[in-house]
Design an enzyme around this catalytic site. Structure first.
Site, PDB file in Angstrom:
ATOM      1  CG  HIS A   1      25.877  61.854 -17.942  1.00  0.00           C
ATOM      2  ND1 HIS A   1      26.967  61.477 -18.713  1.00  0.00           N
ATOM      3  CD2 HIS A   1      25.041  60.764 -17.945  1.00  0.00           C
ATOM      4  CE1 HIS A   1      26.801  60.240 -19.151  1.00  0.00           C
ATOM      5  NE2 HIS A   1      25.644  59.792 -18.711  1.00  0.00           N
TER       6      HIS A   1
ATOM      7  CG  ASN B   1      26.119  53.393 -20.526  1.00  0.00           C
ATOM      8  OD1 ASN B   1      26.808  52.472 -20.959  1.00  0.00           O
ATOM      9  ND2 ASN B   1      25.920  53.576 -19.238  1.00  0.00           N
TER      10      ASN B   1
END
Length: 233
Positions: free
Chosen positions: A33, A127
């Site tokens: 990530h 997100n």
């Protein structure tokens, strides 16, 4: 916005602020990530730009020169879901339009070793990008997606995959992808995002996968038993 051009001119779209998305705590270092952070670190190293905490932005920030002119670098410290707050603060301070922001982030839908550079697009479920789009008030800004692939185990947990570290056998591909990202970004600074995308979106730095061995040939079964030769009369 015409493809390859900024919203206000006929010039190629050239980024001015480059943002890598990630999470700030040490436990997230070098996770899938956080590959956006890794690209920012690589750019800072290659260009000799120091990154330091900027409380106004709530980010690590730096400014200096790329091979093609002045550039700003940003790593939000807001955590992924609030990345847009730091980016908004930075462009307000630097007086930059949203289309000058190149945002770099991970993408599970791309295999490891591939990247995609685009001038605009949706958040695609990411997100950090949802927050960025919300705070910039538009999705018309360039982005560089870096493939991290999906879990090797089909039933694997998505969150643990994204927040996990790359496997040892993936590290050479990760390093090659970081180098390719720097090359892609430098080309976008020289010739514009559209030109760089046309040159680099089909590159693949992952090693070729071995082809499966062919299945052994199965002898054909005759439709009927072979006939003995007939005597010649």
């Amino acid at each position: 916005m015409p493809k390859g051009q900024s919203a206000s001119s006929s010039e190629p779209l050239i980024p001015k602020l480059i943002v890598g998305l990630g999470n700030p705590e040490p436990k997230y270092d070098r996770t899938r990530h956080n590959i956006g952070f890794e690209v920012l670190d690589e750019l800072a190293k290659v260009w000799g730009i120091s990154l330091s905490e900027n409380r106004r932005f709530n980010a690590l920030a730096g400014e200096g020169r790329s091979p093609f002119g002045k550039i700003y670098l940003l790593k939000p410290l807001t955590y992924m879901n609030r990345s847009g707050q730091a980016i908004r603060a930075a462009i307000d301070w630097y007086k930059l339009p949203p289309e000058s922001v190149l945002t770099i982030y991970d993408d599970m839908d791309l295999p490891l070793g591939r990247l995609r550079l685009r001038e605009t697009g949706s958040a695609g479920g990411h997100n950090g990008m949802k927050s960025t789009i919300a705070h910039l008030g538009t999705q018309d800004f360039p982005r560089l997606r870096l493939g991290i692939g999906r879990p090797r185990v089909v039933s694997g947990e998505t969150v643990s995959h994204v927040l996990g570290k790359f496997a040892p056998d993936e590290q050479p591909t990760v390093q090659a992808l970081l180098r390719l990202s720097v090359e892609t970004i430098e080309r976008s600074l020289r010739d514009g995002v559209a030109k760089a995308a046309s040159l680099y979106n089909n590159r693949d730095v992952a090693p070729p996968q071995p082809k499966p061995a062919p299945a052994p040939a199965t002898p054909e079964t005759p439709d009927r038993a072979p006939q003995d030769p007939q005597p010649v009369s």
